[in-house]
Each structure stands twice: as structure tokens, then as C-alpha cells.
Write an enzyme that holds these catalytic residues in place. Sequence first.
Site, PDB file in Angstrom:
ATOM      1  N   GLU A  84      58.884  55.623  10.461  1.00 53.86           N
ATOM      2  CA  GLU A  84      59.124  55.973  11.346  1.00 53.86           C
ATOM      3  C   GLU A  84      58.810  54.001  11.766  1.00 53.86           C
ATOM      4  OE1 GLU A  84      57.976  57.499  14.501  1.00 53.86           O
ATOM      5  OE2 GLU A  84      59.341  56.392  16.859  1.00 53.86           O
ATOM      6  N   GLU A 143      48.511  56.813  18.904  1.00 58.99           N
ATOM      7  CA  GLU A 143      48.959  56.806  19.232  1.00 58.99           C
ATOM      8  C   GLU A 143      48.460  58.112  20.497  1.00 58.99           C
ATOM      9  OE1 GLU A 143      52.117  59.199  17.517  1.00 58.99           O
ATOM     10  OE2 GLU A 143      53.676  58.209  18.550  1.00 58.99           O
TER      11      GLU A 143
END
Length: 895
Positions: A479, A743
Site C-alpha cells: 500500500e 493502524e
Amino acid sequence: MTPYGLETEQRPEPLGVGERLPRLSWKLASDRRGATQSAYRLTAAERAADLADPDRLIWDTGRRECADTILIPWDGPALRSATRYHWRVQVWDETGAEAGAAQSWFETGLLHHDDWTATWVGRDPAVLPYVEPPGDDDRPPLEAPPLYLRREFHLDRPPVRARLYATARGVYEPRLNGVRVGDAELAPGWTEYHRRLHYQTYDVTELLHPGANALAAIVADGWWCGYVGFDARRPAQHYGDQPAFLAQLVVDFADGSRQVVATDGAWGERPGAIRSADLLMGEYVDRRQHVPGWDTAGAAAFLPVAVLDPEPGPLVAEPDHPIRVILDVPAIDVHQRAPGRYIVDFGQNLVGRVRLTVRGAPAGHRIVVRHAEMLADGELYTDNLRTAKATDMYLAGGDEVEVFEPRFTFHGFRYVEVDNLPGELAPTDIVARVLHNDTPLTGRFECSDPMVNQLQSNITWGQRGNFIAVPTDCPQRDERLGWLADAQIFAPTSSRNADVSAFLARWLRDVVNGQDAQGAFRDVAPVVALHREAAPAWGDAGVIIPWHLWRAYGDRRVLERSYDSMLAWVRYVHRHNPDLRWRHRTGNSYGDWLQVDVTTPREVLATAYFARSTQLTAEAADVLGRHDDAARLRDLHAGIRAAFIDSYVAADGTVEGGTQTAYLLALAFGLLPQRLVPAAVGHLAADIEKRDHRLTTGFVGVALLCPVLSDHGRADLAYALLHQEEFPSWGYSIRHGATTIWERWDGWTDHAGFQSPAMNSFNHYSLGSVGDWLYGRVAGIDQAPSSVAYRELLLRPLPGGRLRWARAEQETARGRVVCGWSISDGRLTVTATVPPGCTAVLQIPTPDPDSVRENDAPAAGRPGVLGVETYAAGVTLRLTSGRYTVTATAPDVVP
Ligand code: RAM
């Protein structure tokens, strides 16, 4: 009073400045209270010695009666390309006396398109069909090996000055006469390449000699044609289908003559030891393919290159600090799992690569290094990397001792597995090399509580790991994108820890480039995926970050350059939502992303952000003198606020959804009628209390949590959340060994183990946005609402929780600010440093206003103390610059 920390375009002594009117800054230091600059004079010359000779100056502002010290634009003669300019600043203090002087320099880059004679060169597939040597089935997919490029040239005489201007479509390492040039890593970084491609400038004078010389470079795929983001297409999907190189070496001689060596059809190319390199997949090196001396004069002939493009394209001088190896982290544990197979623990989740010393490996022996952030049952946990292989391989060359260090990849890891190593792995034979943009570290926060200090450490490591080329969401999986919300939520914290002014201003160009003709930003910048309008709180980064750079650094130009896109964004949202509730064109509408157990209504969040962006754009309009725009935007803001109240706020102060984030947005963005504020604070507090001091906020709400609570008299709850160690909390992750911000609150839990590997990074900075509050309230360094670049400090130490002391320092654009407090024996001691030219309002929370003393004397009348007033919780002192130590009876908050 002395000027120090001189900078041009927010960097000390930069080479290759591309701005035609670069801005000059200095800081001030003084031990004297009340020190201020009353005037300055800037002079410039082309030689340092000429600064002393009034006849040889090329620029002289004369004495300007002015207190400004930051980002003063050059208004001397037009700057020439590739020229060094020396400049000097002289300052006068508040008495009019000459106070000090300092000097610095900057050097211009190639300012004109015509300065470039270089052409793009790369591999000619017709000349060099690539055939992989047989026999390595287990290697990563290998589409095209990196380019090894070279060209020889002859110098008759020694140069007096030589500069290399270079860049790549891909990532490159320049070399001259067998020596690596500079220390930039992964240059030219990542930008919207078709709009702006950065070139780097290197001083290579010392690397050249009369006779035969060789200029060379290795160029790998990087962001140009490697795997990028989560869309695993390669090559050619995002920017181009093959790497290329562009360079221009400019050599000057004593007689004023010049020789230029540029990339052209005379260059040669062949593959070398690096057989493949990809940012996500890893690097594969076959040392047997290394050609000794390939980058020196006289090496064996290479094959001709292809001239790919005679047009240099949108080249822009690199405007910020490059990526570098910033520090080395030793292994804390090496554990043998099987013969030749080791798990190494670096004790810190970090981003970069390892350097491995290999001993006694026969030629062709293959060593594999894999990376992971976590372990599961003692083995690497790599599920959360998704398709990123993060695997480096080394085929030994057969020397007794060899060093393997990949150069064109990076990984997010705390642990590595080294497999198939001959012999024992000594802990000193492996080191982790930490990479990030070299944004100077400017801040420090510390307190008496180890868990909070670990939190601060996790936040700064999250920043290091994700300020690589662009502010990324995560550094490990497939990502690593420049997600806008993550960046805007974390921007205030990042600018405490480091000088991110040039880094974020540069990335904002990509944000602006990503905006479409209708005014919609994208969720990510550069745009390589997610081709639709940005979500609420994501697109708003295009407004919030320029505004923040103005507030934190006084960077007006970033506001000027962003203003039209800020306005276009607000108009876009307005156009599609004429009833002033942001319900249409909300893109992927992520809401309060990764919130826990609750759902903040998307419409509430979106409309709050619509109000916020409108308000900040109005403020920007005023700063830029666009008062008509400002007035219209204020009207719009009033309308959005009224719509918010009408639609989402009940008469008892409840906000639709009733979540913590709903209240936080309404309170932080000023969206409630004043009379309902206490009730809303009460509802927010009740929600936190009923959950035994647990939060429910996701990415968006979390940044507001502690600030709103402490601004509304509930510092007790802010501290309870800060100290919470049960799920979900910062402390929970730390209790489970986190060394970076995760996260997700539930990245790993006692009750469920790892979250779904589909999306579970252990190095994401968003939930670390509480760092701004650690500096701003816990230690107490903040600025007044109207202040720019910390000129009017608001120092508000906030004793509370289980802390006995806290302290922060911040090297601001104007100089060093310190604020800290400690409590012992019932006495509060506050220390504060206010740089020259700044003022401060210092709050001393004390139940006994008469107890306040500065340096053991009553505060009123002390030098530098302009006023003493009481406020609800104690006494405020109005201070000039200087260092202060204030004591008072301690507030009754610390156990
Ligand atoms: C994920 C990442 C990123 C976030 C988006 C919405 O891909 O976690 O941080 O901004 O989702």
C-alpha cells in the site's frame, strides 16, 4: 542576541535551489530578557569574502526596521543558474544596538529549461534482450534487471568546481570514478512524475581528476515502474514501462571555461549484480555478476543505450531534504531456529533494510532475508504484508567476507529471518539501517511516566517510518500510499517532532495536482488508485495542511500556492450540497475510520468537515488579502453551522449519533450554540465514563479527544484515557509490546489475536495524533489562535494524571521554546524559554495566586514579566523573551 540556524528555502545551505525568489530565514538566541530584533540588513555576494566589501555586494537591503526573521524573499538581482550566492544577515536589538551577524549560502540549480542538454537514456531491448541465467527457481519474479549505466570522459585540467544534476525515472544511485556520489537514498523520491520530477544536485568537485573519468549510475524501477500501492499491476501501469536516467555533469575550470557531460547516445549499459529490485517485493543480488571496476575509467565495453526521450520533461529542483540512512539499529536478539536459519529481533519496529555480513559462503550460495513486524509462534508473521514479499536474496560471490545491503527497496520490520546462512550469525554481523526523509528532528517530549514516554517514542518511530518520499499510511504492506486524512490528522504532531515544512509543502504540490477540474481532491497523492472524489476528512487535507504550514512555520507561499485549490474544494462540496449538509459526493466516505464498537454518522462527520474547511479557507483568504472571498466564505460557514445545529443537535445538547467523535467534532470545530456546550461536554464525558474510561474514536476523532477534553475542563478524563491500559487504548498496544503506533486499536488483542491480515499494519501514524497534545498541553507549548510560527506563545502546562513532571522543547522557526513543569513537596515549578522576538502568556495552575514567584521573587515587576493576572485555575504571566523559572503552590491534581 545572535542570529543562528540560517536557512534558504527551509534548508541550511541547499545546493540546487529551484525557486527564482528564494526565501531566507534565521533564528535568534539570547540570554537577555526582552531581547527582540528591531531591524535587519541582508547582503549578498557571489564570493564569501566579498560580503565584507560594500562595493562588491550584489544585494543590500540596507537597514530595514522590521522584526521579521522568517521566509524573507530574495529581492536582489535575478538569479543565475548554477551559481552560489553567499548571504549575510545583520540584526539590531530592541535598543537599536547592533546585535550580531551570521552568514550562509545557497546555490541555484538549473533554472531554465534550456540549461538542460541531457537526454533520457535507458535499455534498448533490441540490443540487449535479457536472459536470466538458469538454475534459480526460488527467486522473485524478475522482469528486467536494474540498469548499470556508464560513460567515460576526459578532463585536460583539474576542475575548480563540478556539479552533477541528475534524476531518474525509477530510483538511482549516481557514481563517479568508482565512488558513490552523495548520500541520498531512493532518489528522486516519488512525485506526480508527469507533472514534476525532482532532480538532485551534487557537489562532485573532489571526485574528478585530470585524465580519464567515468560517470555511472545504477537505476532500478522504484515508483516509476515497480509495484506501487495495492494494485498489483506491473509494469507500465502508473508512469512508464522501463526505468531511465538523465544526468548532466557541469565542470568549471579556473579560466572560466566549462565542460558538460550529459546523458546521450554515447552511454553504455549492461546488467550488474542487482538482478531485480522492487520497493514492495525486495531486492535480489547475485554477487557473481558484479563486474569489478565497472564504474571506473577503462572498464570493459558496455552495450549502447537507447535514447528514450530527448525532452527532459517537467524537471524541478528537489525542494526538500532527501531520504537518507538516518541511523543504524543493532540486533538485540539472534535466535537460531534451525541450522542456518535465524530470527533476528531489532527491538524496534522500523523502516529501512538490513546490512548483513556474510562469511565463508561459496560462490552462488543463496541467502534469503525476509522481514516482518511481528512474530507468531516464534516465526515471522507476514500475512499482513499482503502481496508485498519484502524478501531480499543474496547469491554469494565466493569471497571470504561479503556485505549484503539492498539499495533500491525498503521494508517495515522489527524482525528478520536470515535463511541458509553458512556458519553462525553473530549479532554484530547484522544491523538495521533506518531510512526516511531527513527532516531535522526539532522536538522532544518527556515526562515522569514510562508508558507515556513509550507512547511518544512510538509516535516518533511512526513518523520516521512513514515519512519516506511521501507521507504514507504504512511502510510494510502493498500500500504505502500518500493517504490524505492520515497526513492531515498527523501533521500537527509531525511538525512538533521534526521540521516537516519543506517535506509537506512539497507533497502538497501532489495533492493539488491530484485535484480534478471540478475541484475534487483525491484520497491519495500522488494519485495511483482511488480515481474518484476524496472522502470527507480525506480531501479536506488539501485545506488543512496548507493552513497548518502557515500557522506552524509562517509559510505564506504555501498558502498562496494552495489557495485556489482550497477554494475550489469548498466550492465543489458546496455545489453538490446546496442544503449545506455534506451528503453527496462523499467518495468512499470512510467516516471515522477504524472506530471501535460505534458508528459516527457519516453525514455528521462530513458536514463538520465541510464547516471546518470553509472556515479555514476564509482565514486563508484574509491572510492573503482576499477579503471578499473571506466574507463570502464566512457567510457560507455560518450557514453550514446553522444547518449542522438544525439537523444534528438536539435541545439538550446531544449530537446525532451520540458518539465521542460526534461530540468532539461539534466541540472542536465550534459547531454548537454556546449555551449547549456544557451539556455536550457532559454527554461526551458521560460516554467515556460509562465505558470505564475507554475511547471509541477512529482516525478522525482521536486527534480531538484529549485536546477537547482538556479545553473543556475535563483534563482528568484526558489523562484517564492517556493512562488507560485496557482495550482499546494506546496503553493496551504498549502493554503488548508495541514500539510503533498500530493502524487499528485491535491490531492484536488478547481475546482475538491478530486482526484480519486484509488490513492490519503495525506502523500507521494516525492514532498517534495525540502527540500534538503531549507537547501542547501536557508539557504546555502552544501558540495563541492568531499567532503565526509561535510568535505569541501560549504556555499552558497541565499537571494531571499520574505525572509528576513533564517537559517539552521545540526548535521553532523563530528559535528554541521550552516549557516544563514538576511537582514536589506541594510546590509546582514551571520552566519556560521564550525566544527573542516572541512573547508568551504563561499559565500557572495554582490554588494560591499569592504563592507565585519567579526566580524566588514575587513575579510582578520581575524583568520580562509584563503583567500578572488571575484566571479561573491560577495565575497568568505575560512574558517577553527570556528564560523563566516560576514556582507556586501545586494544584491538587497529582496523587
Ligand atoms: C486504509 C489505510 C489508510 C486509510 C484508508 C481509508 O487503506 O488504513 O490509512 O486512510 O484505508
